[in-house]
Structures are given as C-alpha cells and as structure tokens.
Design a protein around this motif. Sequence first.
Motif, mmCIF file in Angstrom:
data_model
loop_
_atom_site.group_PDB
_atom_site.id
_atom_site.type_symbol
_atom_site.label_atom_id
_atom_site.label_comp_id
_atom_site.label_asym_id
_atom_site.label_seq_id
_atom_site.Cartn_x
_atom_site.Cartn_y
_atom_site.Cartn_z
ATOM 1 N N GLY A 60 -23.696 55.027 32.210
ATOM 2 C CA GLY A 60 -24.878 54.725 31.400
ATOM 3 C C GLY A 60 -25.336 55.935 30.593
ATOM 4 O O GLY A 60 -25.673 55.824 29.414
ATOM 5 N N GLN A 61 -25.311 57.089 31.212
ATOM 6 C CA GLN A 61 -25.744 58.293 30.478
ATOM 7 C C GLN A 61 -24.785 58.618 29.334
ATOM 8 O O GLN A 61 -25.201 59.000 28.250
ATOM 9 C CB GLN A 61 -25.831 59.476 31.428
ATOM 10 N N LEU A 62 -23.491 58.457 29.583
ATOM 11 C CA LEU A 62 -22.516 58.768 28.526
ATOM 12 C C LEU A 62 -22.582 57.761 27.382
ATOM 13 O O LEU A 62 -22.332 58.096 26.223
ATOM 14 C CB LEU A 62 -21.096 58.785 29.110
ATOM 15 N N GLU A 63 -22.926 56.498 27.703
ATOM 16 C CA GLU A 63 -22.958 55.454 26.666
ATOM 17 C C GLU A 63 -24.378 55.158 26.171
ATOM 18 O O GLU A 63 -24.599 54.228 25.408
ATOM 19 C CB GLU A 63 -22.320 54.151 27.197
ATOM 20 N N HIS A 64 -25.340 55.953 26.616
ATOM 21 C CA HIS A 64 -26.731 55.842 26.146
ATOM 22 C C HIS A 64 -27.355 54.476 26.429
ATOM 23 O O HIS A 64 -28.030 53.892 25.564
ATOM 24 C CB HIS A 64 -26.827 56.173 24.641
ATOM 25 N N GLY A 65 -27.073 53.940 27.630
ATOM 26 C CA GLY A 65 -27.683 52.649 27.977
ATOM 27 C C GLY A 65 -27.723 52.461 29.477
ATOM 28 O O GLY A 65 -27.676 53.425 30.253
ATOM 29 N N ARG A 66 -27.812 51.191 29.896
ATOM 30 C CA ARG A 66 -27.962 50.844 31.316
ATOM 31 C C ARG A 66 -26.703 50.118 31.759
ATOM 32 O O ARG A 66 -26.416 49.027 31.261
ATOM 33 C CB ARG A 66 -29.165 49.903 31.471
ATOM 34 N N CYS A 67 -25.980 50.751 32.673
ATOM 35 C CA CYS A 67 -24.649 50.237 33.036
ATOM 36 C C CYS A 67 -24.684 49.313 34.255
ATOM 37 O O CYS A 67 -25.400 49.574 35.223
ATOM 38 C CB CYS A 67 -23.737 51.437 33.311
ATOM 39 N N VAL A 68 -23.896 48.251 34.177
ATOM 40 C CA VAL A 68 -23.666 47.356 35.321
ATOM 41 C C VAL A 68 -22.154 47.300 35.518
ATOM 42 O O VAL A 68 -21.412 47.015 34.563
ATOM 43 C CB VAL A 68 -24.211 45.936 35.052
ATOM 44 N N THR A 69 -21.673 47.583 36.724
ATOM 45 C CA THR A 69 -20.227 47.599 36.955
ATOM 46 C C THR A 69 -19.746 46.269 37.542
ATOM 47 O O THR A 69 -20.512 45.545 38.193
ATOM 48 C CB THR A 69 -19.840 48.748 37.911
ATOM 49 N N PHE A 70 -18.479 45.981 37.318
ATOM 50 C CA PHE A 70 -17.872 44.717 37.753
ATOM 51 C C PHE A 70 -16.492 44.977 38.375
ATOM 52 O O PHE A 70 -16.003 46.104 38.353
ATOM 53 C CB PHE A 70 -17.730 43.767 36.555
ATOM 54 N N ALA A 71 -15.904 43.890 38.853
ATOM 55 C CA ALA A 71 -14.621 44.005 39.546
ATOM 56 C C ALA A 71 -13.482 44.449 38.631
ATOM 57 O O ALA A 71 -12.520 45.069 39.077
ATOM 58 C CB ALA A 71 -14.271 42.660 40.194
ATOM 59 N N SER A 72 -13.566 44.127 37.342
ATOM 60 C CA SER A 72 -12.521 44.494 36.378
ATOM 61 C C SER A 72 -13.119 44.387 34.977
ATOM 62 O O SER A 72 -14.233 43.865 34.815
ATOM 63 C CB SER A 72 -11.320 43.546 36.498
ATOM 64 N N GLY A 73 -12.358 44.831 33.990
ATOM 65 C CA GLY A 73 -12.826 44.696 32.614
ATOM 66 C C GLY A 73 -13.027 43.237 32.236
ATOM 67 O O GLY A 73 -14.003 42.877 31.573
ATOM 68 N N LEU A 74 -12.107 42.380 32.679
ATOM 69 C CA LEU A 74 -12.235 40.958 32.323
ATOM 70 C C LEU A 74 -13.385 40.294 33.072
ATOM 71 O O LEU A 74 -14.015 39.369 32.551
ATOM 72 C CB LEU A 74 -10.926 40.217 32.574
ATOM 73 N N ALA A 75 -13.679 40.757 34.288
ATOM 74 C CA ALA A 75 -14.861 40.226 34.996
ATOM 75 C C ALA A 75 -16.120 40.613 34.222
ATOM 76 O O ALA A 75 -17.070 39.819 34.114
ATOM 77 C CB ALA A 75 -14.921 40.768 36.423
ATOM 78 N N ALA A 76 -16.125 41.814 33.657
ATOM 79 C CA ALA A 76 -17.273 42.263 32.858
ATOM 80 C C ALA A 76 -17.400 41.420 31.586
ATOM 81 O O ALA A 76 -18.498 40.995 31.209
ATOM 82 C CB ALA A 76 -17.105 43.745 32.512
ATOM 83 N N ALA A 77 -16.258 41.162 30.934
ATOM 84 C CA ALA A 77 -16.271 40.326 29.713
ATOM 85 C C ALA A 77 -16.759 38.920 30.042
ATOM 86 O O ALA A 77 -17.556 38.320 29.305
ATOM 87 C CB ALA A 77 -14.864 40.285 29.111
ATOM 88 N N THR A 78 -16.306 38.393 31.161
ATOM 89 C CA THR A 78 -16.709 37.045 31.583
ATOM 90 C C THR A 78 -18.218 36.973 31.816
ATOM 91 O O THR A 78 -18.862 35.980 31.453
ATOM 92 C CB THR A 78 -15.957 36.650 32.878
ATOM 93 N N ALA A 79 -18.770 38.029 32.417
ATOM 94 C CA ALA A 79 -20.219 38.047 32.680
ATOM 95 C C ALA A 79 -21.004 37.925 31.373
ATOM 96 O O ALA A 79 -22.010 37.214 31.301
ATOM 97 C CB ALA A 79 -20.595 39.329 33.417
#
Length: 356
Positions: A60-79
């Motif tokens: 979140g600090q590196l991307e200047h926002g609020r990060c939520v992590t997921f099981a994989s990149g595609l799980a994040a995209a699905t969310a």
Amino acid sequence: MDDKLLHPETLAVVSGRPAREPGAPLNEPIVPASTFHSGAPIEYGRDGNPGWSALEDAIGQLEHGRCVTFASGLAAATAILDELSPDAKVIGQRAPYYGVASLLREREGQGRIGLETHDALTVDTVAGADGGTLVWIESPTNPMLDVVDLPAVIGAARRAGATVVVDNTFATPMTQVPIDFGADLVLHSGTKLIGGHSDLLLGAVVAADEAWEHRLRQRRHNTGATPGVLEAYLALRGLRTLPVRFERAQQTARELAKRLGSHRGVARVRYPGTGTMISFETTGSGEDAERVCAAVALIIHATSLGAVETTMERRARYESERAAGTPETLIRLSVGLEHVQDLWADLDRALGLLPA
Ligand SMILES: Cc1ncc(COP(=O)(O)O)c(C=O)c1O
C-alpha cells in the motif's frame, strides 16, 4: 519520520515492520492461526492475519493506496469483477494477460457484464465510458508489452465518470504509480516481481479510497480467496529487495534487448525501454522458436516470470494465446539476476541453432 517523504527503496525495507520495542522481532512473524481469542478486530482466519497486514502495509505504501491481498493475481482480479453490477460495461484491451481476458469473456458470456475491447486503449476508446463503466488497463501487457499512456487514458476515463483499474504487475511501483494518475484500483500478481523467487502465488489490489478497500475486504471474507500465511511472509521478504532486483534486471534487459535487435535469428524485439520483460520474435517457424526455448541451458524454459532466475517461453504454445493473436514465434523472456554476458552467451548459442 513522515513516510510520504521516503523513497520507494527505503519504503520497501522499512514498511510492514512490527513496532520498535525491546525484544520485538524485526520481521512480522508467521502466525498460522484459523482463529483468535475474541474481542479484537481479527477473530477468524478468513478475516485477517498479522502477516497479511504487514504485507498490505508495504504494498500500500509503495502504490500510494490501501492494499488488500488475495490468494493469487486472478483471485484479486475476480474480487474486482465480483463487485460489478450486471449492467456494468468493461472497456479493455483485446489482449491483456490471457487469464484476465478469459475471466472477462466468461462473464460477458454469462450476461454478467458488457465487454468492449480495443487493440489499444487511447483517450478516444474510453470516450464512450460512463459511471457504469470499468476501464481495465494492463501496461505493459503480457506478453506483447504494449504500453498505455496512463495519465491521458486514466484522466479521460475518470472525466467520463468511469472506474479505472491498472494491472501494474509488469511495471511495478518502481516504474509507475497509477493511483498518482487517478486510477481507482491497482492490481498485482504478487506471484511475479513482488515475490520474485518463483516460490509463491499471491495477488493484491490497492484501492485509492477506503470504500473500495472495504468492499474488497468484504469480498475476500465472503469468497475465502485468502493468501496463505507463508506466502504472505515470503512475498514481503521478496518485496524488500524489489527495488534492487528490478534495477539490476532492467539494466540487463536493456542490454539484451539491444543485442537481440541485431541478432540474425531475431525478426522483431518488443521492449518498452523500461522493465525486466522482453518479448522477441525469432526468424523461422513456431517449431524453430520452440527449439530455441528447448536449447537454452542457463536460462530456464518455464512459464511465469519476474523472478531472480531468467526464464523464457514461446507463448503461442497455448491455444488461448494463439487465439489472442500472439505471434507463433514470440518468445517471452523474463530477465533475472544472472550476469548479462552469461545470459547473452546462452541466448546467442540457442538462437544460432535457427536455420539460416
Ligand atoms: C499481468 C498479469 N496479471 C495477472 C496475472 C495473474 O496472476 P496469478 O498467476 O498470480 O493468478 C498474471 C499472471 O501471469 C499476469 O501476468
């Protein structure tokens, strides 16, 4: 110290640490827990974990926002896609990462979204967006390495009232911070450069505002697409060295792209000038390109990317990539940390096997 004044190289090292108290460990320990004593914000293992929070703080600090992590990149995209209403329209590129393209097409087929794709995303192609539109940008794209003018396209999409997501997996915050250009959401396959060691699957979404962060946390809770605690630990450990890994691999990639450009076995090089990924098309047939991949001895013939070890793969070996128009002879090269001369010697020898 004001964290906003710190450089990314420093943030990657100092963020996501336990409080500096006597006897406290320097790294957030791995907490393998499915449940916690009640009465605190985290009560169940699907709601949170101290290791996720540490990683989320750092990304979140590196991307200047609020990060939520997921099981994989595609799980994040699905969310993200799960949060769209059935009348939502997605405007995107014709050939983003094939897993994302499949998700989008599948949802369109199920009548869950409208989908409009373009060869390239420009200010004109997002002009028809409105408040019900999600503009999905990947830059550079996997594997064609097409680049989108982020400030211009994000600006136009936002003025039209659209929500904008940028897949920043290839560029990483070492190259661009899409939230600074107005993006609402930033997606990462943490499996790639953030983890950096080919030993985990993990995804992340960074939200510019609290409302999206809350929706994504709730979605993760509802679907259970949670990261593993070991994976979160390893991803944060990997992130600590992202700046130096990225800088060195990029330096090597620039040199390799230059040398590939004048090799007799190479018909075209796609390298956007920054980053650690190169795609190049060989002379000859797809089978010839496949033989080059099989012939490398130091470089590893494998899928995936973004790690300390250099890997390469002919992407058109997958039906989905051929359908997306990926050239038969395109080889995607993920540059790692080996010495440039050793990598070049390996590539040069393997390319030398191509018919004259
Ligand atoms: C650009 C990009 N986005 C998303 C993903 C999906 O990530 P994961 O494999 O962690 O699900 C990938 C995977 O290669 C990718 O390259």
